[in-house]
Design a protein around this motif. Structure first.
Motif, PDB file in Angstrom:
ATOM      1  N   PRO A 181     -90.590  59.065 -15.304  1.00 45.74           N
ATOM      2  CA  PRO A 181     -91.609  59.046 -13.617  1.00 45.74           C
ATOM      3  C   PRO A 181     -91.105  57.939 -12.702  1.00 45.74           C
ATOM      4  CG  PRO A 181     -92.882  58.837 -15.974  1.00 45.74           C
ATOM      5  CD  PRO A 181     -91.548  58.943 -16.616  1.00 45.74           C
ATOM      6  N   ALA A 182     -89.759  56.772 -13.446  1.00 47.30           N
ATOM      7  CA  ALA A 182     -90.124  55.981 -12.295  1.00 47.30           C
ATOM      8  C   ALA A 182     -88.868  56.368 -11.940  1.00 47.30           C
ATOM      9  CB  ALA A 182     -89.726  54.534 -13.289  1.00 47.30           C
ATOM     10  N   LEU A 183     -88.048  57.038 -12.541  1.00 46.96           N
ATOM     11  CA  LEU A 183     -86.791  57.726 -12.428  1.00 46.96           C
ATOM     12  C   LEU A 183     -86.766  58.073 -10.654  1.00 46.96           C
ATOM     13  CD1 LEU A 183     -84.398  57.048 -15.274  1.00 46.96           C
ATOM     14  CD2 LEU A 183     -83.807  55.712 -13.249  1.00 46.96           C
ATOM     15  N   ALA A 184     -88.047  59.244 -11.305  1.00 46.13           N
ATOM     16  CA  ALA A 184     -88.119  60.120  -9.788  1.00 46.13           C
ATOM     17  C   ALA A 184     -88.691  59.836  -8.856  1.00 46.13           C
ATOM     18  CB  ALA A 184     -89.695  60.841 -10.733  1.00 46.13           C
ATOM     19  N   LEU A 185     -89.311  58.683  -8.942  1.00 44.08           N
ATOM     20  CA  LEU A 185     -89.937  57.866  -7.858  1.00 44.08           C
ATOM     21  C   LEU A 185     -88.936  56.812  -7.002  1.00 44.08           C
ATOM     22  CD1 LEU A 185     -93.057  55.954  -9.603  1.00 44.08           C
ATOM     23  CD2 LEU A 185     -93.284  58.060  -8.022  1.00 44.08           C
ATOM     24  N   ASP A 216     -86.595  51.134  -4.472  1.00 42.72           N
ATOM     25  CA  ASP A 216     -86.083  49.985  -4.495  1.00 42.72           C
ATOM     26  C   ASP A 216     -85.830  49.139  -5.137  1.00 42.72           C
ATOM     27  OD1 ASP A 216     -85.141  51.722  -2.106  1.00 42.72           O
ATOM     28  OD2 ASP A 216     -86.823  51.179  -0.968  1.00 42.72           O
ATOM     29  N   LEU A 217     -87.045  48.862  -5.583  1.00 42.48           N
ATOM     30  CA  LEU A 217     -87.383  47.426  -7.072  1.00 42.48           C
ATOM     31  C   LEU A 217     -87.734  47.657  -7.825  1.00 42.48           C
ATOM     32  CD1 LEU A 217     -87.143  44.362  -7.233  1.00 42.48           C
ATOM     33  CD2 LEU A 217     -89.540  44.483  -6.313  1.00 42.48           C
ATOM     34  N   ALA A 218     -87.480  47.405  -8.979  1.00 43.83           N
ATOM     35  CA  ALA A 218     -88.477  48.340 -10.516  1.00 43.83           C
ATOM     36  C   ALA A 218     -88.324  46.553 -11.389  1.00 43.83           C
ATOM     37  CB  ALA A 218     -88.040  49.283 -11.515  1.00 43.83           C
ATOM     38  N   THR A 219     -89.731  46.928 -12.127  1.00 44.10           N
ATOM     39  CA  THR A 219     -90.216  45.349 -13.114  1.00 44.10           C
ATOM     40  C   THR A 219     -90.030  45.835 -14.557  1.00 44.10           C
ATOM     41  OG1 THR A 219     -92.193  45.400 -12.476  1.00 44.10           O
ATOM     42  CG2 THR A 219     -91.050  43.658 -11.117  1.00 44.10           C
ATOM     43  N   VAL A 220     -89.482  45.936 -15.047  1.00 39.89           N
ATOM     44  CA  VAL A 220     -89.069  46.319 -16.843  1.00 39.89           C
ATOM     45  C   VAL A 220     -89.797  45.270 -17.285  1.00 39.89           C
ATOM     46  CG1 VAL A 220     -87.689  46.889 -18.852  1.00 39.89           C
ATOM     47  CG2 VAL A 220     -87.913  47.514 -16.113  1.00 39.89           C
ATOM     48  N   VAL A 221     -90.986  45.102 -17.872  1.00 36.95           N
ATOM     49  CA  VAL A 221     -90.746  43.589 -18.641  1.00 36.95           C
ATOM     50  C   VAL A 221     -91.829  44.445 -20.208  1.00 36.95           C
ATOM     51  CG1 VAL A 221     -92.729  41.543 -19.478  1.00 36.95           C
ATOM     52  CG2 VAL A 221     -92.399  42.329 -16.927  1.00 36.95           C
ATOM     53  N   ALA A 222     -90.602  44.468 -21.386  1.00 36.91           N
ATOM     54  CA  ALA A 222     -91.395  45.246 -22.869  1.00 36.91           C
ATOM     55  C   ALA A 222     -91.075  43.830 -23.422  1.00 36.91           C
ATOM     56  CB  ALA A 222     -90.316  46.419 -22.348  1.00 36.91           C
ATOM     57  N   GLY A 237     -79.779  53.244  -8.630  1.00 33.40           N
ATOM     58  CA  GLY A 237     -79.508  52.437  -6.953  1.00 33.40           C
ATOM     59  C   GLY A 237     -81.097  50.743  -7.204  1.00 33.40           C
ATOM     60  N   ALA A 238     -81.796  51.037  -8.380  1.00 33.19           N
ATOM     61  CA  ALA A 238     -82.641  50.284  -8.409  1.00 33.19           C
ATOM     62  C   ALA A 238     -82.459  48.772  -8.236  1.00 33.19           C
ATOM     63  CB  ALA A 238     -83.824  50.451  -9.443  1.00 33.19           C
ATOM     64  N   ARG A 239     -82.954  47.693  -7.769  1.00 32.34           N
ATOM     65  CA  ARG A 239     -82.861  46.181  -8.234  1.00 32.34           C
ATOM     66  C   ARG A 239     -83.563  45.176  -9.469  1.00 32.34           C
ATOM     67  NH1 ARG A 239     -83.761  44.376  -2.224  1.00 32.34           N
ATOM     68  NH2 ARG A 239     -84.209  46.834  -2.595  1.00 32.34           N
TER      69      ARG A 239
END
Length: 262
Positions: free
Chosen positions: A74-78, A81-87, A117-119
Motif C-alpha cells: 500500500p505504501a508503494l502504491a501511494l 516522496d518521503l517514507a518513514t519505516v520504524v520496525a 524514488g522515496a527518501r
C-alpha cells in the motif's frame, strides 16, 4: 544522503509505516484517537510544503514481517516522496527473536521504497533497559539491532535518526506509564528529531539535550516499579501467552493520502 539534500527537494507525499509508536499510541488527540510523532512531523512538513499529503499505515503490535507484508505494497502504491519505516521493537521484546530475519525484512522495505524514488527515514531504538530496569537483559538485543540499523542506513536514500546515544530518550517523562509507548512529550521529541535530521527550516538540535533533573526517592521508585509490573507488564505477558496482539483486527488510522489539517 545528507539532510541538506533532503531539505532541498520538495516533499508532496509522506507515508509512515510501522507499529504503535508510529500510529501514535500514548499521545491522545483529544477526539478519542491518537496523534503521535508522525502526525506532528506531518504538521511541521506542511509548514514548508503546504500541498503535502500524508498517510499513516502503522498499526499497533505489528512485527517487522507483518509491517512488510501488510504495509509495504500500500505504501508503494501511494508513491511517497518521503517514507518513514520504524520496525523491529515488537520483535526485540518477544522471547523468540530472530535478528537476521527482522533485519532482512527491514532492509527489503528500504530497498523497495528507495527503488521507487522515496527518501526513507528510520531510527535506532533507545535502551529499553534504561526505561524499564526489570527488562534490562534485553538491552543487548537493542544494541545489536541498532548496530545493524546503522549498517542498513548506508543504503543510498536512507537517513538514520540515531536515538540510542541521546540521554533524553530514556527519561521517564518521555514515556507513557506503560513504558512501551512514548508520552506526548516523547512524541514531540521524536518529531523534532526527525525534522532536524531532515534539515527543515526553524529546527534545532535541542532534542539531543538532557531534560532537567528528575528527583525521586527510593520508595517512590519502588512503588512505580510495582505499579508497572501489576498494571502493564503482567497484562502484556498474559496477552503473549494467549497469542493475542493489541492490534488484532485493527486497520490503519489514515490509509489514504490526505491533506494535512492542523
Amino acid at each position: 544522503m545528507t539532510s541538506d539534500s533532503i531539505a532541498a527537494q520538495p516533499i508532496r507525499r509522506f507515508v509512515a509505516l510501522g507499529d504503535s509508536q508510529t500510529e501514535g499510541i500514548g499521545d491522545p488527540d483529544g477526539r478519542g484517537g491518537h496523534r503521535g510523532w508522525a502526525d506532528r512531523l506531518a504538521d511541521r512538513l506542511a509548514g514548508g510544503y503546504p500541498r503535502l499529503a500524508y498517510a499513516n499505515l502503522a498499526v499497533r503490535g505489528r512485527r517487522a514481517a507483518e509491517i512488510r507484508a501488510e504495509q509495504l505494497a500500500p505504501a508503494l502504491a501511494l508513491e511517497p516522496d518521503l517514507a518513514t519505516v520504524v520496525a523491529g521493537m515488537n520483535d526485540v521484546i518477544r522471547p523468540r527473536f530472530d535478528q537476521e530475519t527482522v533485519v532482512a525484512d527491514i532492509d527489503a522495505m528500504f530497498a523497495a521504497l528507495t527503488a521507487a524514488g522515496a527518501r526513507v527515514v528510520t531510527f535506532t531504538f533507545p535502551d529499553i533497559g534504561g526505561i524499564a530496569p526489570i527488562i534490562r537483559p534485553l538491552s543487548a538485543r537493542v544494541r545489536a539491532i541498532n548496530a545493524r540499523m546503522r549498517e542498513l542506513a548506508r543504503r543510498p536514500g536512507v537517513t538514520l535518526v540515531d536515538f540510542e546515544p541521546v540521554a533524553a530518550t530514556i527519561d521517564p517523562r518521555v514515556w507513557a506509564e506503560d513504558r512501551l509507548h512514548l508520552s506526548p512529550l516523547g512524541h514531540d521529541l521524536v518529531s523534532r528529531a526527525v525534522a532536524d535530521t531532515l534539515g527543515l527550516p526553524g529546527t534545532e538540535g535541542d532534542w539531543r539535550l538532557p531534560l532537567p533533573p528528575l528527583r525521586r526517592d527510593l520508595p517512590e521508585l519502588v512503588a512505580a516499579e510495582l505499579r508497572w509490573v501489576a498494571f502493564h507488564m503482567a497484562p502484556w505477558i498474559g496477552r503473549r501467552l494467549r497469542g493475542v496482539s493489541s492490534g488484532t483486527g485493527l486497520t490503519p488510522k489514515r490509509p489514504d493520502l490526505l491533506p494535512v489539517v492542523d
